[in-house]
Design an enzyme around this catalytic site. Structure first.
Site, short mmCIF file in Angstrom:
data_model
loop_
_atom_site.label_atom_id
_atom_site.label_comp_id
_atom_site.label_asym_id
_atom_site.label_seq_id
_atom_site.Cartn_x
_atom_site.Cartn_y
_atom_site.Cartn_z
N TYR A 1 0.90 -1.36 -0.11
CA TYR A 1 0.01 0.16 0.09
C TYR A 1 0.89 1.26 -0.08
O TYR A 1 2.15 1.15 0.30
CB TYR A 1 -1.03 0.18 0.96
N GLU A 2 0.18 2.32 -0.31
CA GLU A 2 0.85 3.48 -0.41
C GLU A 2 1.87 3.63 -1.79
O GLU A 2 2.78 4.29 -1.47
CB GLU A 2 1.66 4.07 0.59
N GLY A 3 1.41 3.04 -2.78
CA GLY A 3 2.47 2.74 -3.90
C GLY A 3 3.36 1.33 -3.73
O GLY A 3 4.02 1.47 -2.63
N GLN B 1 7.49 2.31 -5.96
CA GLN B 1 8.58 3.33 -5.40
C GLN B 1 10.03 3.17 -6.07
O GLN B 1 10.66 4.37 -6.32
CB GLN B 1 8.79 2.69 -3.93
#
Lengths: 589, 589
Positions: free
Chosen positions: A441-443, A448
């Protein structure tokens, strides 16, 4: 059970990530080491004594949805109340709205502790803090006046609503609609999935930040706007009014972080007979929602990185304790009666040292990222730009490397426990389950790595990263010229890894310059690990130079784990062609 | 859902692991490729159509204990019945007792498929087959006559009872007691834990093989005897008599393989008013139980290795299918409408190719181990000794490398699924949960590495392993001298890895010769991975030389994954000192 490693955390903040020299130089005003130590100590006490004991009940009960309302596990609501009463939600919030405005470094250090104690608890306030930041930076004064103070105190919580079934990593595919109502408000329609803490009973109100498209907005990511959509409307006197047309229609049944409610949220469907259309207020400008959301997301990425550090720390503590208790077999260096504690077996030591070293490298990288954020805030001009670049460079490392480490370390933790590790009651398996979401999650960590290669390597005309590598080389050099015993081949290993890193960096920069992006992307993931290992090794060396008790672990890392750097460099430089050739075979006809 | 990769399996058996030349040379009598293909095809059909559809219900329901009886998940009892009716349990059982006595290679290939379809199902019959082998080799004719045929057919199942709370990896600590009753039987007393399929409703009777100590037996592992303890006594006419004094007192609540009942078994406690003492019959000689149990354990280690291969295969299939369906973003090589299937993204390809390559290397190593077992059985004299050594050398690789691969690949599989991977309904998380036990049971992977270094490197006066490396070098050479396109730097990468392997091998052999065992043990785990990667690379090359469609994956492995070999060599050769220095810091005062 988890005990917050307050000394380790304080040491890393001060002597590895740069806080001490910044404090000594007065960069954070009145803030001194005594206050830092007091805050860390008190956070550690709260995490150890209040949060950690509720971890297991959270994992076992999970969050429960009934009739669009989510009930949190027994004792969790009271825990949250004690937590906000302790002022923890306001730690790094803006002073104008009741926050303590302490440096990000302290915020993430505390965050590490909440997440070690219970990751499902730690993730909730992370979203609130993201909402605070987005509102503080981008919202109108009217919205701020109405919402910010209560979000800062934690009386209300915030959410981030990005993902839709067809739009995960690719937000361009987003479909939720926002229609201007003519009165300055908007009507929001659509379904959002994977909304963390989208519904719960911690707070009376929940403030949703929602990405949606205006009519006739441009396609893609330039046609997305950000809206504030409260669960309950807020009257001018601050009291709560009617319910808005938003509700939670489902909770995901997840591998881990069971107590964190992962919600499907329905906007504008005429919940309980309401006129369809959730009422929302625009944050920032129309069609500029993604920029606002990035404010939240960058901090959220570092915060998720802390989850990786946190679960690795908790898993390591548990494994070391077990290995000192559990007895099996004989060991050469154990002279006691009966079977030896398994911590005496070299193979068990290898696992434990790997866990410990990876945890400390991930922590050092993440705190260094927080330090850069802090320094950017208190600096001006070129210095501010330098530190912003540094924070931007380190963010994908903090997120991806730390969360990969979380999974690796939690897996090793299960292994150290042997058969007991596979039994849920032991608790080692829960870390292994919880840890697995953070690389996603969060990319995702793949995203990244792509961010690192495509957006971060070009910073400062491509020179910022080389400046960073130069600083790391300084640590290697300091080891070489120190008269300290016990470093073994640490300096050589660091030099070799930094040489590999420099080569790989220049190679990727050249590919980008030549427009050969596919090849660069093929090497992104190994490159992210390479720069993280090299940086981590240098940070451990910096710590070992400041505290000789840390030399042995630094050397173990350099001589046992840093050798991967060369293979990673080869993967970056020589791996793309074979990847492309074999990759084609994966595609269905 | 899983589809048995029958062609891949057949290819690896025949062209990589050596079955084809053995068949062509008539080493397995009448057995020909047609029968091999027919058996594999039918097993694949059964695994795909019958077993796989019951996986999820097994994971969700699990096994349930009530009143000392375990109920298996809905449909599983009927599945087991169809499975034994198909003759699958008897595949490699002894002919004298109704078995088909087919080569171990076919047995493990089928086993891979049962385990891919449902690991919790595959593990049960594995224990029965171990019991069959132990009885066939070591039991009296009377015991064989009474029990073997029904264990071979699967009408009854068998168990292995080794572990006790204080005795896991270290069986010397075993405490269960056996008292001679004076009539040729024994009374067994004690508690056993982690007993797989210790109780269930698949069969009317369960035949427990139990390690226990006779009165006045020598301490340690030389005082352990093996007993047969049936759940129900068997009358001379084969009908079932009274219940024995053994029962299941608890089921573990596990991370994965929920449908596999992991039992605490109580022997001799006066279950339901019985006179205390479970009645058992000695297998083999008194105090020689461990040798008998090793017969079971060696095969069980290969079988557990197949679980690693199996879960890796299932996870890989699922991830590739998802990556071809799920669309996000744009990709350079995707010209279709809308978003590109994520399989077009290089980073996703890297994950999928890593999964695929690791799965195939683990499979090749495990099948080669099975081939060695088969060849040892059909050979005489020096040849038999050679193949026994080879099987012994490869067993720890097959067990430990394959099960590590199972965990790594399952974890990557979750990652490829993004957010959906963390949701239990998707199924990727279940592989990640199931896979985690295999590096632990049947001797942890740390124990396997120690076994490799201390017992397998010395085989043939230390020369057997070098002969093996020489064969692997032959594959590298064949790549170099072939005129085939697309191998890239495969030959160089293989040569380098094999050079690293030779150095590390000689180094460890020298340490052992010098009695420096602690240092050797410190390098055991990286050494096991080193030899496995080098062997795996050579096996992939062998496959690619036989089938050009496999060249691309072989090259990907050589150029992207084999580079780890050098770091592993360094860890073996240079890692022990820093490990020992840092290891001390882990030990509690």
């Amino acid at each position: 059970m988890y005990r917050a490693p307050v000394e380790d955390i304080a040491f890393t903040l001060k002597h590895v990530a740069g806080m001490k020299s910044a404090l000594d130089a007065g960069r954070f005003g009145d803030l001194g080491e005594d206050l830092v130590d007091a805050v860390l100590g008190e956070a550690g006490r709260f995490a150890t004594e209040e949060v950690a004991p509720l971890y297991k009940i959270g994992d076992e009960h999970g969050a429960v949805l009934r009739d669009a309302a989510v009930t949190m596990p027994p004792g969790w609501k009271e825990l949250y109340r004690r937590w906000i009463d302790g002022g923890w939600n306001a730690l790094s919030g803006p002073e104008d709205y009741g926050g303590q405005a302490l440096p990000t470094m302290l915020g993430v250090a505390a965050l590490e502790m909440w997440n070690s104690a219970a990751m499902a608890f730690g993730i909730g306030p992370t979203l609130t803090m993201g909402a605070v930041e987005a509102l503080d930076k981008h919202a109108s004064e009217a919205l701020k006046a109405k919402y910010l103070a209560k979000l800062v105190s934690g009386e209300w919580m915030g959410t981030m609503n990005l993902t839709e079934p067809q739009a995960g990593s690719d937000l361009a595919a987003l479909r939720a609609r926002a229609e201007p109502a003519g009165d300055g408000t908007y009507r929001i329609f659509g379904q959002k999935i994977f909304i963390t803490y989208g519904e719960h009973d911690f707070t009376d109100n929940i403030i949703h930040l929602v990405l949606a498209r205006l009519p006739d907005a441009p396609a893609g990511t330039r046609g997305i706007s950000l809206f504030l959509v409260p669960k309950f409307f807020v009257n001018d006197d601050g009291s709560l009014g009617a319910r808005n047309d938003v509700f939670c229609s489902g909770l995901e049944h997840k591998l881990g972080i069971h107590a964190s409610p992962t919600c499907t949220m329905i906007y504008g469907d005429g919940f309980r007979g309401a006129t369809p259309g959730a009422i929302g207020w625009l944050i920032g400008e129309e069609n500029k929602g993604l920029a606002c959301m990035f404010t939240m997301m960058n901090n959220a990425r570092l915060a998720v990185g802390m989850q990786g550090v946190a679960v690795a720390e908790a898993a390591t503590q548990k494994a070391i304790a077990y290995a000192n208790e559990r007895r099996q077999g004989k060991a050469a260096d154990y002279a006691g009666a009966g079977m030896a504690p398994i911590v005496h077996h070299p193979d068990v030591q290898r696992n434990l040292l790997t866990m410990k070293a990876l945890t400390q490298t991930a922590r050092a990288i993440s705190y260094s990222c927080a330090h850069a954020i802090d320094m950017a805030r208190v600096s001006d001009g070129d210095q501010a730009a330098h530190w912003r670049d540094r924070a931007n460079l380190l963010t994908p490392l903090a997120k991806a490397f730390s969360t990969d480490v979380g999974v690796e370390v939690a897996s090793l933790g299960v292994q150290v426990h042997g058969g007991m590790g596979f039994i849920e009651e032991t608790g080692a398996a829960a870390f292994y389950r919880d840890a697995r979401i953070a690389p996603i999650y969060e990319g995702t960590n793949g995203i990244q790595a792509i961010d690192l290669v495509t957006r971060k390597l070009p910073l400062g005309g491509g020179e910022h990263v080389h400046g960073f590598i130069g600083e790391l080389a300084g640590a290697a050099n300091a080891v070489r010229t120190s008269n300290l015993q016990g470093f073994g081949r640490t300096a050589d290993a660091l030099d070799a890894a930094l040489g590999d890193l420099t080569q790989a960096t220049r190679f990727l920069q050249k590919l980008s310059a030549d427009g050969r992006m596919e090849e660069a992307l093929a090497g992104a993931t190994p490159y992210l690990r390479l720069i993280s290992l090299a940086a981590g090794g240098a940070y451990l060396a910096r710590g070992a130079l400041a505290d000789q008790d840390r030399i042995a672990l630094c050397r173990f890392f350099a001589e046992n784990l840093l050798g991967e750097a060369r293979a990673l460099r080869e993967r970056v430089i020589d791996g793309a062609e074979s990847l492309a050739a074999a990759g084609k075979t994966l595609i269905s006809a």
